[in-house]
Each structure stands twice: as C-alpha cells, then as structure tokens.
Motif scaffolding. Structure first.
Motif, PDB file in Angstrom:
ATOM      1  N   VAL A  94       1.212  -1.279   0.058  1.00  0.00           N
ATOM      2  CA  VAL A  94      -0.209  -0.070   0.032  1.00  0.00           C
ATOM      3  C   VAL A  94       0.961   1.349  -0.115  1.00  0.00           C
ATOM      4  O   VAL A  94       0.286   2.153  -0.704  1.00  0.00           O
ATOM      5  CB  VAL A  94      -0.392  -0.079   1.123  1.00  0.00           C
ATOM      6  N   ALA A  95       1.962   1.429   1.011  1.00  0.00           N
ATOM      7  CA  ALA A  95       3.057   2.623   0.788  1.00  0.00           C
ATOM      8  C   ALA A  95       3.612   2.649  -0.351  1.00  0.00           C
ATOM      9  O   ALA A  95       3.815   3.731  -0.614  1.00  0.00           O
ATOM     10  CB  ALA A  95       3.857   2.300   1.605  1.00  0.00           C
ATOM     11  N   GLU A 151       0.968   7.274  -6.153  1.00  0.00           N
ATOM     12  CA  GLU A 151       0.568   8.452  -6.506  1.00  0.00           C
ATOM     13  C   GLU A 151       0.458   9.713  -6.483  1.00  0.00           C
ATOM     14  O   GLU A 151      -0.030  10.840  -6.903  1.00  0.00           O
ATOM     15  CB  GLU A 151      -0.820   7.159  -5.712  1.00  0.00           C
ATOM     16  N   ASP A 152       1.216   9.590  -4.880  1.00  0.00           N
ATOM     17  CA  ASP A 152       1.323  11.030  -4.791  1.00  0.00           C
ATOM     18  C   ASP A 152       2.485  11.750  -4.369  1.00  0.00           C
ATOM     19  O   ASP A 152       2.647  13.027  -4.514  1.00  0.00           O
ATOM     20  CB  ASP A 152       1.265  11.133  -3.206  1.00  0.00           C
ATOM     21  N   THR A 153       3.919  11.162  -4.990  1.00  0.00           N
ATOM     22  CA  THR A 153       5.083  11.312  -5.316  1.00  0.00           C
ATOM     23  C   THR A 153       5.287  11.488  -6.556  1.00  0.00           C
ATOM     24  O   THR A 153       6.790  11.926  -7.233  1.00  0.00           O
ATOM     25  CB  THR A 153       5.504  11.509  -4.655  1.00  0.00           C
ATOM     26  N   GLY A 182      12.024   0.688   1.398  1.00  0.00           N
ATOM     27  CA  GLY A 182      12.050   2.088   1.262  1.00  0.00           C
ATOM     28  C   GLY A 182      10.238   2.566   1.565  1.00  0.00           C
ATOM     29  O   GLY A 182      10.540   3.434   1.842  1.00  0.00           O
ATOM     30  N   ALA A 183       9.517   1.538   1.074  1.00  0.00           N
ATOM     31  CA  ALA A 183       8.761   2.218   1.808  1.00  0.00           C
ATOM     32  C   ALA A 183       7.735   1.710   3.046  1.00  0.00           C
ATOM     33  O   ALA A 183       6.744   2.322   3.731  1.00  0.00           O
ATOM     34  CB  ALA A 183       7.487   1.157   0.672  1.00  0.00           C
ATOM     35  N   ALA A 184       8.403   1.026   3.513  1.00  0.00           N
ATOM     36  CA  ALA A 184       8.314   0.526   4.956  1.00  0.00           C
ATOM     37  C   ALA A 184       8.209   1.535   6.187  1.00  0.00           C
ATOM     38  O   ALA A 184       7.511   1.380   6.760  1.00  0.00           O
ATOM     39  CB  ALA A 184       8.918  -0.692   5.470  1.00  0.00           C
ATOM     40  N   PRO A 185       8.760   2.899   6.384  1.00  0.00           N
ATOM     41  CA  PRO A 185       8.604   3.662   7.013  1.00  0.00           C
ATOM     42  C   PRO A 185       7.158   4.332   6.465  1.00  0.00           C
ATOM     43  O   PRO A 185       6.732   4.744   7.679  1.00  0.00           O
ATOM     44  CB  PRO A 185       9.670   4.588   6.883  1.00  0.00           C
ATOM     45  N   LEU A 186       6.833   4.637   5.414  1.00  0.00           N
ATOM     46  CA  LEU A 186       5.188   5.213   5.310  1.00  0.00           C
ATOM     47  C   LEU A 186       4.948   4.364   5.596  1.00  0.00           C
ATOM     48  O   LEU A 186       3.075   5.190   6.149  1.00  0.00           O
ATOM     49  CB  LEU A 186       5.775   5.438   3.922  1.00  0.00           C
ATOM     50  N   ALA A 187       4.232   3.190   5.654  1.00  0.00           N
ATOM     51  CA  ALA A 187       3.256   2.373   6.445  1.00  0.00           C
ATOM     52  C   ALA A 187       3.656   2.109   7.780  1.00  0.00           C
ATOM     53  O   ALA A 187       2.177   2.196   7.876  1.00  0.00           O
ATOM     54  CB  ALA A 187       4.240   0.693   5.696  1.00  0.00           C
ATOM     55  N   ARG A 216       5.041  -5.902 -10.397  1.00  0.00           N
ATOM     56  CA  ARG A 216       3.523  -6.443 -10.389  1.00  0.00           C
ATOM     57  C   ARG A 216       2.632  -6.779 -10.015  1.00  0.00           C
ATOM     58  O   ARG A 216       1.556  -7.439  -9.537  1.00  0.00           O
ATOM     59  CB  ARG A 216       4.323  -7.044 -12.181  1.00  0.00           C
ATOM     60  N   SER A 217       3.550  -8.059  -9.553  1.00  0.00           N
ATOM     61  CA  SER A 217       3.002  -8.897  -8.915  1.00  0.00           C
ATOM     62  C   SER A 217       3.196  -8.872  -7.630  1.00  0.00           C
ATOM     63  O   SER A 217       1.323  -8.988  -6.768  1.00  0.00           O
ATOM     64  CB  SER A 217       4.289 -10.286  -8.667  1.00  0.00           C
ATOM     65  N   TRP A 218       3.542  -7.940  -6.550  1.00  0.00           N
ATOM     66  CA  TRP A 218       3.490  -7.685  -4.880  1.00  0.00           C
ATOM     67  C   TRP A 218       2.421  -6.369  -5.072  1.00  0.00           C
ATOM     68  O   TRP A 218       1.016  -6.415  -4.024  1.00  0.00           O
ATOM     69  CB  TRP A 218       4.858  -7.359  -4.774  1.00  0.00           C
ATOM     70  N   VAL A 219       2.654  -5.850  -5.758  1.00  0.00           N
ATOM     71  CA  VAL A 219       2.426  -4.048  -5.480  1.00  0.00           C
ATOM     72  C   VAL A 219       0.923  -3.278  -6.177  1.00  0.00           C
ATOM     73  O   VAL A 219      -0.309  -3.627  -6.094  1.00  0.00           O
ATOM     74  CB  VAL A 219       3.121  -2.492  -6.086  1.00  0.00           C
TER      75      VAL A 219
END
Length: 322
Positions: A265-266, A272-274, A282-287, A316-319
C-alpha cells in the motif's frame, strides 16, 4: 563511534562524489496521513539507495590504512553490494559479493554492472554472510561487514542533510521513521540526532516476517528469528548485530512492524502521491506512519525512502497484483 566533526568530514567526502539528496514535504502524503510528512529521497543517489554513502567512507579508510589490500568480499541482498561495487570501482579495489539464491535479478545485474564478481550461495542473507566470511579466509580477501562504524558514519550523512534542512525552515522534526535491515541506517540517524542535540523521536520499522530487532528490544537481549520471509528484501535479516542492537535499544523510541500488504500500500502511495518508485524497505517507514496515523496526526514527521531498487516483476505481482 564518531563525533560531529567526523560526521561533517564524511559529508564532505560524500558530497565530493554526489550532491545531497532532496527532502520534500509532499502535500498529498500530508493529506493521506494527517501529518506534515518530509520524505528523504535516498532513492536519488548514484546507486538508487542510501548504502552508497557508507561504501564511500569505508573505501576511503581502507585505501588510507591498508592500501595493499587485494580485494574485499561481502554479503548482501543488493543495496550494500551495489554500494561496495560502486565505491570499490572508484578506489580500484576488486569486489566480490555473495547473494542468496533467488536474490533480486535487477539488483544482481546492477552489482555486476558496477564491476562486482557475484557469487550466489544459501537461502537467505545470513547464509550468504557465512559464505562471504569463508571466501575471505580462502582467497585472502578482506571481509566487509554490513554494519561497522565507517558504514554508520557514511549513511549518517543523509540524516545530517535532513535534520539541517528541516530545521532551516522551522522547528525540528517530531519524529523520524527509519527501516531496519542490519541497522546502519537507524544507527546513523540516532548518532546524527544526538550529535546535533535534537529532540526528534527515532522510530524503527521492521517487517512482521523479519522482526528480530523488535523481538530483541522487547526481550532486552539479542534474539534471532528462524526465517525472514518478506518481499521487502532490504529488511530480511534474521540475526541482529549486537552493536546495532545496543544503539537501537538506547536510542530508538520504539519499533513498528509492518506486513508485506501494508508495504505494498505504501509503495502505491509513493507512486500516486509523489511519482517516486520505492522498494519494499524504502516504503516501510511510510507504511508504519500510515499504521500510526492517529498517533502522529498534526506532527512534523519524516520518513526515509531508503531506496528505489525494486524488480519490475516483483512490483507487478506484489504491488499491482498483475
């Protein structure tokens, strides 16, 4: 481990190779989280991740103190290996990197492109690390650890950039979310915060499937976990480093664990936002911030986008679920 002068010297060394990475307060992320959200874009380094800073400081000392070294060997899931390959090529030192079988195809290709000899061994990072230590002994190479004072000092330069920039525009950060693999990034943030005398809360982030540091902090001692089965490969560590554990135990406010689904999701939120692509770590902190949005509402918060090196097939598969 180092003082403020040492940290500033490391920043000069890093900035001689590439400029400070940007940090932006993104309004759509603020709307999504209810907080003022600063993103430190370590996905904008020459290797696409923060680790290259530590590679540069590591090889700087190596060339000064042991110029006769015939080569180095290390283990990685990708970003540490790219860092050493990039910095080793600049220093003229051969680099061998051991990765677990099934490692990121694109990170493997990047390490080879930077000049590393790649060896595949074992089922996870910790098995690859054991093999790297064996190769060091067998081939007369220097083993380059994934956690060491020079690496922490190098990666702490991103925290120095972030803290100074945000403070130049207003009050210091209330909180900073940092992912934890073996620990160099969060330890660098703790050191920079303490050396600057800031009140910022440092919050570690781990995967629910690789939560050795979270368990260790809860137990008050180093705890290993039997597996690290997360798609966020930069956090896939089973065995904490004892020195990193002590720094995290003393300097972090807490550790938040996030699921792979929350990380996906993050990653989508970043795009989408940036319009920035983030890898799992890299996305885990936002999560983690999204998980704690009610707690952090109205606060001035930063998240470290520590890298953007995600395989297209995994994205592709995960996100996207494609």
């Amino acid at each position: 481990m180092f003082d403020l002068d040492g940290l500033k010297a490391a920043a000069r060394l890093v900035h001689a190779v590439f400029p400070p990475t940007p940090q932006y307060a993104w309004p759509l992320l603020a709307a999504r989280t209810g907080a003022e959200v600063w993103v430190k874009h370590e996905n904008h380094t020459p290797t696409g991740a923060f680790k290259v800073r530590g590679g540069l400081t590591y090889f700087d000392r190596l060339k000064r103190e042991r110029p006769q070294v015939c080569g180095i060997v290390s283990a990685t899931r990708g970003n540490h290996g790219q860092s050493l390959a990039y910095a080793g090529a600049r220093a003229g030192v051969p680099v061998t990197i051991v990765v677990p079988r099934g490692n990121s195809v694109e990170k493997n290709a990047a390490m080879r492109a930077f000049g590393a000899r790649l060896v595949e061994h074992g089922e996870d990072f910790d098995a690859a690390r054991v093999e790297a230590m064996r190769l060091a002994e067998a081939e007369g190479l220097e083993f380059a650890p994934s956690f060491a004072p020079d690496l922490v000092r190098g990666v702490a330069t991103y925290a120095l950039e972030l803290f100074r920039h945000v403070e130049s525009l207003g009050p210091p950060l209330d909180a900073l979310y940092v992912p934890i693999g073996l620990g160099s990034g969060i330890c660098g943030c703790i050191m920079a915060r303490d050396l600057l005398g800031l009140p910022t809360e440092i919050i570690g982030v781990q995967s629910t499937e690789a939560d050795a540091y979270a368990r260790s902090v809860a137990a008050g001692r180093v705890v290993t976990v039997p597996s690290a089965n997360t798609r966020a490969d930069g956090m896939a560590t089973r065995i904490p480093d004892p020195a990193a554990f002590e720094m995290i135990r003393r300097g972090a406010s807490r550790i938040v664990t996030v699921t792979d689904a929350e990380v996906a999701v993050a990653i989508r939120a970043y795009w989408e936002d940036t319009h920035n692509l983030a890898e799992g770590a890299g996305a885990a902190p936002l999560a983690a911030l999204l998980q704690e949005r009610d707690r952090m509402a109205g606060q001035r918060v930063a998240v470290i986008l520590c890298g953007g090196n995600i395989d297209l097939a995994l994205f592709r598969s995960w996100v996207l679920g494609a």
